[in-house]
Write a protein that holds these residues in place. Structure first.
Motif, short mmCIF file in Angstrom:
data_model
loop_
_atom_site.label_atom_id
_atom_site.label_comp_id
_atom_site.label_asym_id
_atom_site.label_seq_id
_atom_site.Cartn_x
_atom_site.Cartn_y
_atom_site.Cartn_z
N ASP A 55 0.83 -1.21 0.00
CA ASP A 55 0.00 0.00 0.00
C ASP A 55 0.87 1.26 0.00
OD1 ASP A 55 -2.42 -1.33 0.00
OD2 ASP A 55 -2.64 -1.31 2.18
N ASP A 110 -6.89 -3.94 -7.59
CA ASP A 110 -6.73 -2.59 -8.15
C ASP A 110 -7.35 -2.46 -9.54
OD1 ASP A 110 -5.35 -1.77 -5.90
OD2 ASP A 110 -3.37 -2.05 -6.79
N LEU A 173 -0.75 1.28 -8.43
CA LEU A 173 -1.04 2.22 -7.35
C LEU A 173 -0.36 3.55 -7.66
CD1 LEU A 173 -2.75 1.68 -4.78
CD2 LEU A 173 -0.60 1.45 -3.52
N SER A 174 -1.13 4.60 -7.74
CA SER A 174 -0.55 5.90 -8.08
C SER A 174 0.36 6.40 -6.97
CB SER A 174 -1.67 6.92 -8.32
OG SER A 174 -2.34 7.22 -7.11
N GLU A 176 0.28 9.28 -5.62
CA GLU A 176 -0.56 9.96 -4.63
C GLU A 176 -1.12 8.98 -3.61
OE1 GLU A 176 -0.79 10.32 -7.88
OE2 GLU A 176 0.00 12.36 -8.12
N GLU A 177 -1.60 7.84 -4.09
CA GLU A 177 -2.14 6.83 -3.17
C GLU A 177 -1.06 6.26 -2.27
OE1 GLU A 177 -5.82 4.71 -5.49
OE2 GLU A 177 -3.85 4.53 -6.42
N GLN A 178 0.13 6.05 -2.80
CA GLN A 178 1.24 5.55 -1.98
C GLN A 178 1.61 6.55 -0.90
OE1 GLN A 178 4.59 4.04 -4.34
NE2 GLN A 178 3.20 3.67 -6.05
N ALA A 180 -0.31 8.86 0.37
CA ALA A 180 -1.40 8.94 1.33
C ALA A 180 -1.31 7.81 2.34
CB ALA A 180 -2.74 8.89 0.60
N LYS A 322 -11.27 -0.09 1.37
CA LYS A 322 -10.04 0.58 0.96
C LYS A 322 -8.80 -0.01 1.63
CE LYS A 322 -12.25 5.01 -0.10
NZ LYS A 322 -11.98 4.90 -1.55
#
Length: 391
Positions: A55, A110, A173-174, A176-178, A180, A322
């Protein structure tokens, strides 16, 4: 799917030769069980960490790291001349599996919708089974050139997969998501806190079912070669045929039927049916040594365990919301506990009485059925799945 296939191909290559290979070290049933369990130990320790890292740092990094560790472990096994090296190899291999499997499952989550999740998990399971289909046949052929040759080939195949993944696998996984995920400072400091959280989660029972399924399956497979060799005098060729046929049937089920079965019956009902028939076939294994009888029984066992894995994985993925990486990591952690206890106990029970591993395995699978049915009733029945709500 290709990575999963190659990893399982590497494991499948060594299955037919492992009992004979272990004779070089004078290993007993319990020693073989402990060796299999060593893989599960590091898989257990690293799975929650790997799930969280997938994640935070992306799926690709963890998959590549897992394949590299698996390649190293197979090479050590090939050159080993002492038992401690065999155990070291298995410990590294378990760590590699911990990195790979939850990241691959999260990868599928994903790129699929809830509706397509069952099909995606089924195809991933089919790739896993296909490695077992082709692996034993190739391993038996390669063993003609030496018992250690399959291990060298397995290491080389995993190494090629590592390089290919590094070059061609796309991250799902973008950034930004990483970022976050990394910014959450109160997430799961260690494995014990992660397990504590899983005990309070709405998906606890499916995680327990992952453990009992893995226990029953590893219990069945860990001493299968020794069991049919000592009780029925089966040859490595016989064992290879039985495993290949059973795994091939599993591939067909997971590739073409699992999505239809999930849509027709729902995850919960399919899980209950499969646990029942898996337990029954374990008992039937004890009744006759006729080759065709054993083939039918083992094929039925593989059919229903092939249904169970994607059914439970789909159920968990739908409930994860999520928290896909975390739940996939805990899924692998509970699976690894089964891979620790199942083979260890199977080896111990085998040395006590040859039929005991299958009797106990059948009992545990029937207990799983009871647990699943009770959970369904408490949850109000039906097959509607509510995703987890993040705290």
């Amino acid at each position: 799917m290709i990575n999963m296939f190659i990893a399982m191909l590497g494991i499948g290559l060594i299955i037919p030769v492992l009992p004979k290979f272990m004779l070089e070290f004078g290993a007993s049933g319990s020693s073989l069980g402990y060796l299999v369990a060593a893989f599960g130990l590091t898989q257990f320790l690293f799975s929650p960490i790997a799930g969280e890292f997938s994640d935070k740092y992306g799926r690709k990094r963890m998959i590549v790291a897992g394949l590299a560790a698996f390649s190293i472990s197979q090479l050590i096994f090939a050159v080993a001349d002492h038992m401690w090296l065999l155990f070291l190899s298995r410990l590294i291999g378990g760590m590699g599996a911990a990195f790979m499997i939850p990241s691959m499952m999260a990868y599928v989550a994903d790129i699929t919708t809830n509706e397509a999740r069952g099909k995606g998990m089924g195809l991933l399971g089919a790739a896993m089974s296909l490695g077992f289909v082709i692996g034993p046949g190739i391993g038996g052929f390669l063993a003609e050139y030496g018992l250690r040759v399959p291990f060298y080939v397995s290491a080389a195949v995993a190494f090629v997969s590592t390089i290919a993944s590094l070059l061609f696998l796309k991250e799902t996984l973008s950034v930004e998501e990483q970022l976050a995920a990394r910014s959450v400072g109160n997430k799961r400091e260690n494995i014990f806190k992660q397990f504590t959280k899983s005990f309070k989660a709405v998906y606890l029972v499916p995680l327990i079912l992952v453990f009992t399924l893995t226990f029953g399956l590893s219990n069945f497979e860990a001493i299968f070669g020794l069991y049919v060799d000592q009780k029925f005098s089966y040859t490595p060729k016989d064992i290879s045929i039985l495993i290949t046929v059973g795994a091939l049937i599993g591939v067909i089920i997971q590739s073409f039927l699992i999505d239809r079965l999930l849509r027709r019956f729902g995850e919960k009902r399919l899980i209950n049916i499969s646990f029942f028939f898996s337990a029954v076939t374990m008992i039937l294994m004890l009744l006759s040594g006729n080759f065709w009888y054993v083939m039918i029984v083992t094929s039925i066992f593989f059919i229903f365990t092939s249904i169970l894995r994607p059914a439970i994985n789909t159920l968990l993925s739908k409930m994860a919301g999520k928290e896909q990486g975390f739940v996939a990591g805990m899924n692998n952690a509970y699976m690894s506990i089964g891979n620790i206890i199942g083979p260890s106990l199977a080896g111990i029970l085998f040395d006590v009485q040859i039929n005991l591993p299958y009797l106990f395995g059948a009992f545990l699978l029937l207990f799983s059925l009871f647990l699943s049915v009770s959970w369904n009733r408490r949850a109000g029945g039906g097959n509607q799945v509510k995703p987890a709500v993040q705290e």
